[in-house]
Structures are given as C-alpha cells and as structure tokens.
Design an enzyme around this catalytic site. Sequence first.
Site, PDB file in Angstrom:
ATOM      1  CG  LEU A   1      -1.665  -1.241   1.604  1.00 44.24           C
ATOM      2  CD1 LEU A   1      -2.474  -1.011   2.862  1.00 44.24           C
ATOM      3  CD2 LEU A   1      -2.564  -1.670   0.467  1.00 44.24           C
ATOM      4  CG  ASN A   2       2.550   2.965  -2.895  1.00 48.67           C
ATOM      5  OD1 ASN A   2       2.086   1.871  -3.210  1.00 48.67           O
ATOM      6  ND2 ASN A   2       3.005   3.825  -3.793  1.00 48.67           N
ATOM      7  CG  ASP A   3       2.011   7.163  -3.914  1.00 46.24           C
ATOM      8  OD1 ASP A   3       2.852   7.009  -3.026  1.00 46.24           O
ATOM      9  OD2 ASP A   3       2.282   7.519  -5.056  1.00 46.24           O
ATOM     10  CD  GLN A  19      -0.795   4.147  -7.054  1.00 43.86           C
ATOM     11  OE1 GLN A  19       0.177   3.834  -7.727  1.00 43.86           O
ATOM     12  NE2 GLN A  19      -2.009   4.224  -7.563  1.00 43.86           N
ATOM     13  CE1 TYR A  62       2.319   2.468 -11.987  1.00 43.95           C
ATOM     14  CE2 TYR A  62       3.843   4.266 -12.320  1.00 43.95           C
ATOM     15  CZ  TYR A  62       3.587   2.909 -12.232  1.00 43.95           C
ATOM     16  OH  TYR A  62       4.622   2.015 -12.391  1.00 43.95           O
ATOM     17  CB  SER A  63      -0.593   8.685  -7.679  1.00 46.63           C
ATOM     18  OG  SER A  63      -0.042   7.711  -6.836  1.00 46.63           O
ATOM     19  NE  ARG A 132       5.708   8.787 -11.425  1.00 47.78           N
ATOM     20  CZ  ARG A 132       6.899   8.640 -11.990  1.00 47.78           C
ATOM     21  NH1 ARG A 132       6.997   8.541 -13.308  1.00 47.78           N
ATOM     22  NH2 ARG A 132       7.993   8.603 -11.257  1.00 47.78           N
ATOM     23  CG  ASP A 133       1.879  10.974  -9.650  1.00 41.29           C
ATOM     24  OD1 ASP A 133       1.486   9.888 -10.091  1.00 41.29           O
ATOM     25  OD2 ASP A 133       2.989  11.131  -9.087  1.00 41.29           O
ATOM     26  CD  GLU A 186       7.152   9.553  -7.965  1.00 42.90           C
ATOM     27  OE1 GLU A 186       6.902   8.667  -8.792  1.00 42.90           O
ATOM     28  OE2 GLU A 186       7.500   9.306  -6.795  1.00 42.90           O
TER      29      GLU A 186
END
Length: 240
Positions: A1-3, A19, A62-63, A132-133, A186
């Site tokens: 798990l992240n972001d 994520q 992705y984020s 990204r993001d 990011e």
Amino acid sequence: LNDPNGLCQIGETHHIFFQYSPFDVKPGLNYWGHYTTEDFIHYQYCEPALCSDEKFDCHGVYSGSALGQDGTMYLFYTGNVLRRDREDYDYTTAGREHNTIRAESEDGLHFTKKTVLLYNEDYPADLTCHVRDPKVWKEGEEYRMILGGRQKSDQGAVLFYRSEDLKNWKFDSELTTEKTFGYMWECPDFYPVGDKYVLMFSPMGGKERTSVYLVGDFDYDTGKFFYTISGEIDWGFDYY
C-alpha cells in the site's frame, strides 16, 4: 500500500483511495484500493475502484486525484504502459507510455467510461516519459490540472493545464526551480491559502527531502505560478 489518492467527500461519505498492489508484497501492478467512512472512526473496505484493464493502463493504474461534479465522481490518474519490445527502451526517455486518464462513477463505487485525456505526444517536448499524478480542481468556470514531470535534463517540473469540459485540456505553462529539488516531482498538490497558492510535491532524487513546498501567486489568465518562498515540509523518507 502506498500513495493516498483521490481523497474527497460526496454527500456525507468520505472516499479514501490509495495505491494498492494486490498480487505482490513488493510494489507491482498498481490498482486503486478504496475505503469509505462517514465519521473517520468506522471504515468500510470496498472493492478496488480502478484496475489495469485497458491497453492504455495495462502496467499500472498510478496516482491521481478525484473531483465531484454534478452528481458524478471523476477520478484522474496515470495509466502506465511499458514497451519493452522497443530496442531503445530505457524506462526514461523511450519505451514507456504515461497516459493521463479520466474514469467516472455515478455511485462512487463502480467506475467506468475510462477516457484518455493526454498521451505522450501531448506533453512538452523537453519532458521524459516520466509525467504522472494529475491533480484536478475547479477554478471559477474552468477546470485546472497539474502533473508532475521529469525534464530530459534530469530536473523536476510541474505542468499546468486547463479545460472547460474536463475532457479537452490545453497546456498553459511549465514550472521548475533554480534550486534543484530532485530529478522527478511526484504527487503534486496545489491549493490556496489566503491570497497565496501553495505547490507541494515529492521529489525523487532529492536525497533527504521527501516533500517540498513553494508559496507564491497564481495568474489565472496565463496559468502561471510565481513562487517567492520554498522549503521542506519534512525530512526522511516517511512523508510522501
């Protein structure tokens, strides 16, 4: 798990996306996990909101961010596609797609109608394949978006876009700093505090810096941000 991604409130319900790599204990094929809560004490785990199920996001969802508008929840994210079949593949300047995508939902649980908003060729020519993001918000009668990026000179940057319909996006400006904060910015965030705006991002290659802030003025007409203050929010690799 992240972001953590797409934190938003729709009605009385708060949505928390993140994520989520369900097939590997290490970061792998990223999905968007999903929890809801109405009081931040009791939480309901939901099925993943976004999965890598299209050609334009087949190697990772992705984020990004969320926006509630006219009874519809929109999720904006980066669809990662790796093209290792290319001889010039190097992960940074070639052989990778980094598509900006929109998904929508009427109930906040089931997301359909994925639409690619920006492809590689839609980003400035001085950027690598690391863009990204997306963070999206409404500014007056228009919508704005920022994206984190990596210039070919290995300097971090943020891209500013605008739209009238959440579908067609026009490039406004590109921001970097004289002082180097890593080679890739990011998970950018952008929001007002009083009569100023704050830009936050997490720099890759920033050594001990994991979250940086810039404070300044935002020109609505040109979509340009002029910062006068910069600093680090936290030290070490625990704050992202």
